[in-house]
Design a protein around this motif. Sequence first.
Motif: not given
Length: 43
Positions: A8-11, A24-26, A32-38
Amino acid sequence: MLSEGTKAPEFTAPDQDGNDLSLADLRGNWVAFWWYPKASTKG
């Protein structure tokens, strides 16, 4: 879209409390990175 196995790219993004959290903190932990659409969109 990233391919499987791609790092994954840095963010930096706000957490649920509004504090900035960087990938980087993790480092060294499972993430596990979770997001949801609008709301009200297909997906």
